[in-house]
Design a protein around this motif. Structure first.
Motif, PDB file in Angstrom:
ATOM      1  N   THR A  78       0.875  -1.167   0.000  1.00 21.41           N
ATOM      2  CA  THR A  78       0.000   0.000   0.000  1.00 21.41           C
ATOM      3  C   THR A  78       0.910   1.213   0.000  1.00 21.41           C
ATOM      4  O   THR A  78       1.739   1.376   0.896  1.00 21.41           O
ATOM      5  CB  THR A  78      -0.906   0.014   1.243  1.00 21.41           C
ATOM      6  N   LEU A  79       0.744   2.059  -0.996  1.00 20.84           N
ATOM      7  CA  LEU A  79       1.673   3.166  -1.192  1.00 20.84           C
ATOM      8  C   LEU A  79       0.958   4.499  -1.056  1.00 20.84           C
ATOM      9  O   LEU A  79      -0.072   4.741  -1.687  1.00 20.84           O
ATOM     10  CB  LEU A  79       2.317   3.059  -2.580  1.00 20.84           C
ATOM     11  N   GLY A  80       1.522   5.362  -0.234  1.00 17.48           N
ATOM     12  CA  GLY A  80       0.975   6.703  -0.070  1.00 17.48           C
ATOM     13  C   GLY A  80       2.036   7.754  -0.273  1.00 17.48           C
ATOM     14  O   GLY A  80       3.208   7.534   0.051  1.00 17.48           O
ATOM     15  N   THR A  81       1.637   8.910  -0.795  1.00 15.61           N
ATOM     16  CA  THR A  81       2.549  10.042  -0.867  1.00 15.61           C
ATOM     17  C   THR A  81       1.783  11.311  -0.499  1.00 15.61           C
ATOM     18  O   THR A  81       0.562  11.286  -0.328  1.00 15.61           O
ATOM     19  CB  THR A  81       3.209  10.167  -2.253  1.00 15.61           C
ATOM     20  N   LYS A  82       2.540  12.401  -0.382  1.00 14.76           N
ATOM     21  CA  LYS A  82       1.964  13.678   0.020  1.00 14.76           C
ATOM     22  C   LYS A  82       2.363  14.748  -0.991  1.00 14.76           C
ATOM     23  O   LYS A  82       3.459  14.703  -1.549  1.00 14.76           O
ATOM     24  CB  LYS A  82       2.479  14.097   1.405  1.00 14.76           C
ATOM     25  N   VAL A  83       1.476  15.721  -1.180  1.00 14.46           N
ATOM     26  CA  VAL A  83       1.759  16.847  -2.070  1.00 14.46           C
ATOM     27  C   VAL A  83       1.307  18.133  -1.400  1.00 14.46           C
ATOM     28  O   VAL A  83       0.491  18.118  -0.480  1.00 14.46           O
ATOM     29  CB  VAL A  83       1.059  16.689  -3.437  1.00 14.46           C
ATOM     30  N   GLY A  84       1.856  19.245  -1.902  1.00 15.15           N
ATOM     31  CA  GLY A  84       1.428  20.539  -1.370  1.00 15.15           C
ATOM     32  C   GLY A  84       2.535  21.566  -1.271  1.00 15.15           C
ATOM     33  O   GLY A  84       2.267  22.750  -1.060  1.00 15.15           O
ATOM     34  N   ASP A 124      -2.430   4.433  -3.589  1.00 16.32           N
ATOM     35  CA  ASP A 124      -3.416   3.914  -2.631  1.00 16.32           C
ATOM     36  C   ASP A 124      -3.887   5.025  -1.701  1.00 16.32           C
ATOM     37  O   ASP A 124      -5.045   5.050  -1.293  1.00 16.32           O
ATOM     38  CB  ASP A 124      -2.793   2.775  -1.817  1.00 16.32           C
ATOM     39  N   LEU A 125      -2.965   5.943  -1.357  1.00 16.22           N
ATOM     40  CA  LEU A 125      -3.294   7.033  -0.439  1.00 16.22           C
ATOM     41  C   LEU A 125      -2.589   8.305  -0.897  1.00 16.22           C
ATOM     42  O   LEU A 125      -1.381   8.303  -1.127  1.00 16.22           O
ATOM     43  CB  LEU A 125      -2.848   6.685   0.984  1.00 16.22           C
ATOM     44  N   LEU A 126      -3.344   9.374  -1.007  1.00 17.08           N
ATOM     45  CA  LEU A 126      -2.793  10.701  -1.287  1.00 17.08           C
ATOM     46  C   LEU A 126      -3.114  11.603  -0.106  1.00 17.08           C
ATOM     47  O   LEU A 126      -4.276  11.733   0.283  1.00 17.08           O
ATOM     48  CB  LEU A 126      -3.401  11.289  -2.559  1.00 17.08           C
ATOM     49  N   MET A 127      -2.084  12.242   0.461  1.00 22.21           N
ATOM     50  CA  MET A 127      -2.309  13.148   1.583  1.00 22.21           C
ATOM     51  C   MET A 127      -1.884  14.564   1.238  1.00 22.21           C
ATOM     52  O   MET A 127      -0.879  14.780   0.560  1.00 22.21           O
ATOM     53  CB  MET A 127      -1.544  12.658   2.821  1.00 22.21           C
ATOM     54  N   LEU A 128      -2.667  15.522   1.732  1.00 23.98           N
ATOM     55  CA  LEU A 128      -2.284  16.928   1.655  1.00 23.98           C
ATOM     56  C   LEU A 128      -1.220  17.168   2.715  1.00 23.98           C
ATOM     57  O   LEU A 128      -1.401  16.817   3.882  1.00 23.98           O
ATOM     58  CB  LEU A 128      -3.495  17.830   1.902  1.00 23.98           C
ATOM     59  N   HIS A 129      -0.117  17.780   2.322  1.00 25.56           N
ATOM     60  CA  HIS A 129       1.041  17.893   3.195  1.00 25.56           C
ATOM     61  C   HIS A 129       1.039  19.229   3.941  1.00 25.56           C
ATOM     62  O   HIS A 129       1.324  20.276   3.366  1.00 25.56           O
ATOM     63  CB  HIS A 129       2.321  17.753   2.377  1.00 25.56           C
ATOM     64  N   ASN A 130       0.697  19.172   5.227  1.00 21.69           N
ATOM     65  CA  ASN A 130       0.751  20.340   6.114  1.00 21.69           C
ATOM     66  C   ASN A 130      -0.139  21.487   5.639  1.00 21.69           C
ATOM     67  O   ASN A 130       0.216  22.665   5.799  1.00 21.69           O
ATOM     68  CB  ASN A 130       2.188  20.843   6.266  1.00 21.69           C
ATOM     69  N   ALA A 131      -1.276  21.181   5.065  1.00 23.40           N
ATOM     70  CA  ALA A 131      -2.184  22.227   4.587  1.00 23.40           C
ATOM     71  C   ALA A 131      -2.838  22.953   5.755  1.00 23.40           C
ATOM     72  O   ALA A 131      -3.304  22.326   6.704  1.00 23.40           O
ATOM     73  CB  ALA A 131      -3.260  21.615   3.699  1.00 23.40           C
ATOM     74  N   ARG A 148     -10.264  10.408  -6.989  1.00 27.16           N
ATOM     75  CA  ARG A 148     -10.785   9.104  -6.556  1.00 27.16           C
ATOM     76  C   ARG A 148     -11.706   8.518  -7.627  1.00 27.16           C
ATOM     77  O   ARG A 148     -11.635   7.321  -7.917  1.00 27.16           O
ATOM     78  CB  ARG A 148     -11.520   9.251  -5.216  1.00 27.16           C
ATOM     79  N   GLU A 149     -12.569   9.350  -8.174  1.00 26.47           N
ATOM     80  CA  GLU A 149     -13.494   8.867  -9.208  1.00 26.47           C
ATOM     81  C   GLU A 149     -12.741   8.368 -10.440  1.00 26.47           C
ATOM     82  O   GLU A 149     -13.189   7.439 -11.122  1.00 26.47           O
ATOM     83  CB  GLU A 149     -14.461   9.992  -9.597  1.00 26.47           C
ATOM     84  N   GLU A 150     -11.598   8.972 -10.703  1.00 22.07           N
ATOM     85  CA  GLU A 150     -10.794   8.586 -11.868  1.00 22.07           C
ATOM     86  C   GLU A 150      -9.861   7.412 -11.568  1.00 22.07           C
ATOM     87  O   GLU A 150      -9.071   7.011 -12.431  1.00 22.07           O
ATOM     88  CB  GLU A 150      -9.965   9.797 -12.332  1.00 22.07           C
ATOM     89  N   ASP A 151      -9.944   6.878 -10.367  1.00 15.46           N
ATOM     90  CA  ASP A 151      -9.109   5.762  -9.930  1.00 15.46           C
ATOM     91  C   ASP A 151      -7.622   6.094  -9.955  1.00 15.46           C
ATOM     92  O   ASP A 151      -6.773   5.215 -10.094  1.00 15.46           O
ATOM     93  CB  ASP A 151      -9.362   4.512 -10.782  1.00 15.46           C
ATOM     94  N   VAL A 152      -7.305   7.360  -9.760  1.00 12.79           N
ATOM     95  CA  VAL A 152      -5.910   7.764  -9.617  1.00 12.79           C
ATOM     96  C   VAL A 152      -5.462   7.534  -8.177  1.00 12.79           C
ATOM     97  O   VAL A 152      -4.313   7.167  -7.919  1.00 12.79           O
ATOM     98  CB  VAL A 152      -5.714   9.241 -10.017  1.00 12.79           C
ATOM     99  N   VAL A 153      -6.382   7.750  -7.230  1.00 13.90           N
ATOM    100  CA  VAL A 153      -6.108   7.481  -5.818  1.00 13.90           C
ATOM    101  C   VAL A 153      -7.296   6.733  -5.221  1.00 13.90           C
ATOM    102  O   VAL A 153      -8.437   6.912  -5.660  1.00 13.90           O
ATOM    103  CB  VAL A 153      -5.840   8.779  -5.014  1.00 13.90           C
ATOM    104  N   ASP A 154      -7.009   5.907  -4.241  1.00 17.68           N
ATOM    105  CA  ASP A 154      -8.071   5.135  -3.588  1.00 17.68           C
ATOM    106  C   ASP A 154      -8.532   5.762  -2.275  1.00 17.68           C
ATOM    107  O   ASP A 154      -9.680   5.567  -1.862  1.00 17.68           O
ATOM    108  CB  ASP A 154      -7.583   3.712  -3.305  1.00 17.68           C
ATOM    109  N   ALA A 155      -7.652   6.471  -1.584  1.00 22.71           N
ATOM    110  CA  ALA A 155      -7.986   7.079  -0.299  1.00 22.71           C
ATOM    111  C   ALA A 155      -7.267   8.413  -0.203  1.00 22.71           C
ATOM    112  O   ALA A 155      -6.225   8.624  -0.825  1.00 22.71           O
ATOM    113  CB  ALA A 155      -7.570   6.165   0.853  1.00 22.71           C
ATOM    114  N   VAL A 156      -7.832   9.331   0.593  1.00 21.47           N
ATOM    115  CA  VAL A 156      -7.216  10.646   0.773  1.00 21.47           C
ATOM    116  C   VAL A 156      -7.013  10.919   2.254  1.00 21.47           C
ATOM    117  O   VAL A 156      -7.783  10.451   3.104  1.00 21.47           O
ATOM    118  CB  VAL A 156      -8.064  11.770   0.136  1.00 21.47           C
TER     119      VAL A 156
END
Length: 352
Positions: A78-84, A124-131, A148-156
């Motif tokens: 399960t892979l997650g990253t953060k952006v922002g 699998d997981l996209l997180m907003l980084h320190n927003a 999520r609807e586009e199946d680019v990410v599964d969870a936020v």
């Protein structure tokens, strides 16, 4: 290893995750690319399947190393990253915070670049980084829904701190039904984690917590002792001396958690967090393969009893019997302190 689900997303994570901020940067010790990949493979072989990185870590280097290490084993993780953060147009100055950018267009651009570095097609997981709470507007929320609807990410998720307000942000994430909130949370630093547990329970929300810094910057894994000299580049060195001096006394008050050798203090720190149903995965800072061997085995040690959980709560209420200040700053707020006043939280440290 045991596994839990992020909120109601269906995304499964190992109870102990791999915080990939340790690879791609030298903030937690320098290591070669080969050593970094070896650590990631060692963790996966130990049952760790949740890998948490961020685009700003090493300005993309961490994602590239994680992608290199996991590309052939994508189905196992399960892979997650953060952006922002806009590190593309701004140089890194020490450990200082870079300028942020939180808008739908930027999030899509950052996600595309992250996927390119990872060599993968989805997250699998996209997180907003320190927003900050006011940065997450309708445009941002709509973009996350579209991804999520586009199946680019599964969870936020929403990764909090350390240099911003936390309470308003975490509460907003729960109210907006984010799948995960990542926050500094450990036996010694229970605010604001305990507050978010209350928010999740009060709203009957499905949001999961992802505690980081579970060992309180080396105290609870006993890697920082009175004999330790922290180097100038060590990310833990920012803590004041008073923090460690009072912390060692608090750790002594927690010796009962070791259960006569059934679990180490480092393992007990993880089990205490896993004693909360809302916690999905704990992400310690692995520095060596020995760390991985010890902490990945934490879920296999005796779970916290109700008596142990109650005793820790009583100790925390009494500041573990320590009547001196620990030198840490008061909790920061992005909304003028309204969140702190409403939650009746006086002080919390915000470190790694």
């Amino acid at each position: 290893m045991n596994y839990r689900t992020l909120g109601d997303s269906g995304v499964e994570v190992s109870e102990v995750g791999f915080g990939a901020w340790v690879v791609g940067t030298d903030w937690w010790g320098d290591r070669s690319e080969e050593q970094a990949v070896e650590m990631i493979h060692h963790a996966l072989d130990a049952g760790v399947t949740f890998f948490d990185t961020g685009d700003v870590y090493g300005h993309g280097d961490s994602e590239e190393l994680v992608g290199q290490a996991l590309r052939d084993r994508r189905g196992e993780v399960t892979l997650g990253t953060k952006v922002g953060y806009d590190f593309y147009n701004n140089p890194q100055a020490g450990h200082g915070e870079l300028p942020k950018r939180m808008d739908g267009e930027w999030i899509r651009t950052a996600v595309d670049r992250s996927l390119d570095r990872l060599g993968m097609e989805r997250l699998d997981l996209l997180m907003l980084h320190n927003a900050n709470v006011d940065e997450v507007d309708h445009d941002v929320l709509e973009t996350l829904d579209e991804l999520r609807e586009e199946d680019v990410v599964d969870a936020v998720g929403w990764a909090l701190g350390p240099s911003i307000g936390w309470l308003a942000e975490g509460d907003r994430a729960v109210e907006e039904e984010f799948d995960a909130v990542q926050v500094v949370f450990n036996v010694l630093e229970q605010a604001p984690g305990q507050h978010f547990l209350d928010t999740i329970r009060e709203l009957d929300a499905d949001t999961s917590l992802l505690p980081r810094v579970p060992h309180s910057s080396g105290l609870l894994n006993e890697q920082v002792t009175p004999e330790t000299e922290l180097g100038e580049g060590d990310h833990r060195a920012y803590r004041p001396d008073e923090w460690y001096e009072t912390g060692w006394e608090k750790v002594d008050a927690l010796r009962f958690l070791e259960r006569d050798g059934e679990r180490t203090m480092g393992q007990a720190a993880i089990q205490w967090l896993l004693g909360h149903d809302e916690v999905a995965s704990v992400t310690p800072t692995f520095r060596t393969t020995d760390d991985i061997d010890e902490w990945a085995a934490a879920p296999d040690t005796p779970a916290m009893s109700d008596e142990e959980m109650a005793r820790v709560a009583d100790l925390h209420e009494d500041n573990f019997g320590v009547d001196r200040d620990d030198g840490m700053d008061a909790l920061r707020s992005s909304v003028g302190g309204e969140d702190i006043e409403a939650a009746d939280v006086e002080k919390v440290s915000a470190g790694d």
